[in-house]
Design an enzyme around this catalytic site. Sequence first.
Site, mmCIF file in Angstrom:
data_model
loop_
_atom_site.group_PDB
_atom_site.id
_atom_site.type_symbol
_atom_site.label_atom_id
_atom_site.label_comp_id
_atom_site.label_asym_id
_atom_site.label_seq_id
_atom_site.Cartn_x
_atom_site.Cartn_y
_atom_site.Cartn_z
ATOM 1 N N SER A 162 37.863 63.596 -18.531
ATOM 2 C CA SER A 162 36.748 62.740 -18.150
ATOM 3 C C SER A 162 36.621 61.619 -19.177
ATOM 4 O O SER A 162 37.398 61.549 -20.129
ATOM 5 C CB SER A 162 35.451 63.541 -18.113
ATOM 6 O OG SER A 162 35.068 63.846 -19.434
ATOM 7 N N LYS A 163 35.594 60.790 -18.958
ATOM 8 C CA LYS A 163 35.400 59.644 -19.862
ATOM 9 C C LYS A 163 35.255 60.088 -21.318
ATOM 10 O O LYS A 163 35.577 59.352 -22.233
ATOM 11 C CB LYS A 163 34.154 58.864 -19.438
ATOM 12 C CG LYS A 163 34.362 58.134 -18.139
ATOM 13 C CD LYS A 163 33.320 57.037 -17.960
ATOM 14 C CE LYS A 163 33.346 56.476 -16.564
ATOM 15 N NZ LYS A 163 32.445 57.191 -15.646
ATOM 16 N N ARG A 164 34.735 61.318 -21.477
ATOM 17 C CA ARG A 164 34.575 61.838 -22.839
ATOM 18 C C ARG A 164 35.893 61.790 -23.622
ATOM 19 O O ARG A 164 35.911 61.699 -24.830
ATOM 20 C CB ARG A 164 34.138 63.306 -22.792
ATOM 21 C CG ARG A 164 32.664 63.536 -22.699
ATOM 22 C CD ARG A 164 32.361 65.016 -22.760
ATOM 23 N NE ARG A 164 33.145 65.806 -21.814
ATOM 24 C CZ ARG A 164 34.079 66.670 -22.150
ATOM 25 N NH1 ARG A 164 34.365 66.895 -23.399
ATOM 26 N NH2 ARG A 164 34.735 67.337 -21.217
#
Length: 485
Positions: free
Chosen positions: A246-248
């Site tokens: 994910s963007k994390r």
Amino acid sequence: MTKELKVRFAPSPTGYLHVGGARTALFNWLYVKNKKGKFLLRIEDTDFQRSSKEMSKEILESMRWLGLDWDEGPYYQSDRLNIYREYADKLMEEGKAYRCFCSNEELEQRRETALAKGEKSWKYDRKCLSLTEKEIQEKLKNKIPFVVRFKVPAGKTFFDDMIHKKIEVDNDSIEDFVLLKSDKTPTYHLSVVIDDFLMGITTIIRGDDHLSNTPKQILLYKALNFPIPSFAHLPLIMGPDKQKLSKRHGGTAVLEYKRKGYLPLALINFLAKLSWNPGEDKPFFEKEELVRRFNIKRTSKNNPVFDIKKLDFINSKIISSMESEDILATMEELIKDEDRGKYILKNDRKKVLSAINLLKSRMRNLIEFIEVLENYLSDIKIYDTEGEEKYFNKNSKEYLMQFLSEIKQIDEKDFNTEKLENKLRFLAEKIGIKAGEIIHPLRLSLTGHRVSPGIFDILVFFGKQESVKRIENALKYIENEKNRS
Ligand code: GLU
């Protein structure tokens, strides 16, 4: 006559095309090119709150950049809302769907009561299924909002997934899911099934986050008497911490890789190899070769881990295999909208190409390349800090001065690697030091960097005049630094 094979990529424009979506698009593309079918693109933008035109544009741009061309579309589901409503009506007429007037608050309350009684989960209790025609008409007259729910039949649902093999679900575990929301927009389940049927999709390849949606959709296919397509669910890509990517985990948008100087072929090879083994251990394959070798049945069920180092490796191999002209053309495209790299456009083309040629076997990406290249094509503005501490001192100044006077004596036409190497090694021996003690400060003087291609190639690349100038500049710099400290 057998039906023409057709696949689709059906992104929701609620965000950028990220690497997971690109992998799905790529596997559809490889599959259908290999089997000589058709590839359709459909933008699933019925969630008006979360979808945007910019994201749709960005998705198309990402697909184009990756070279994943489509034969049909893009179709936009927002243009097709009436079609979905007609099918929802048809299902209601046939008693396969029904209106549900329960408000979200009521549903929540019933769920909470059930859970408080110790039930593990709660699914819609079909309260509205038992409404009489009169009650329904009454509510309609009073404009009570409603959704349309699918009446899940009893029994079991099976399907054969090309990757996960046989999947079986008890229909009892499926709630009467919503087909039309109260604003009359379709839910994903309704629109996806209708479109896949109407658009003639024969094979659905998508991420395995959709695995649990498939039984519901199969029930809908059956209720609508549509032929059921075949399915392949690809394992989700994980971040290095084994959590869903994910963007994390940093940049996951496809165009961000473009901006960072990755090549589309690198991303394609990287994504292809995340879940599939092309059967030969080569750093990368041309797209045609990937198409020729592709076999979805050899896709692994395991969740692959996104390892940027592998992407860097593939990217560097592709860069080093490219013609310098092509590298330059890609760089020019890349710096068009950027602040950096403009010096490339101002430089002599022949010189730029020869510098690219000199350096191309050691670059991870084109942005790094553009940054490194600058010192080769313009005067050095700053020397590598660590290098300076290590290699610019009184002794190295002395060695550089001696080397400088040696090369000044070389005739322009003899300024070749052999001659230069002889001079340098001879000098080192004469002073009684290792060649490296001259090479390291010399490299820093010429390139501003601590690492570079072979030092003699560098000298030849710059030629006598420029080499002399760069060494003299470094000597002045060392002198000034010494006076300051
Ligand atoms: N719009 C859905 C998504 O982006 C597509 C799902 C499907 O391929 O059926 O997840």
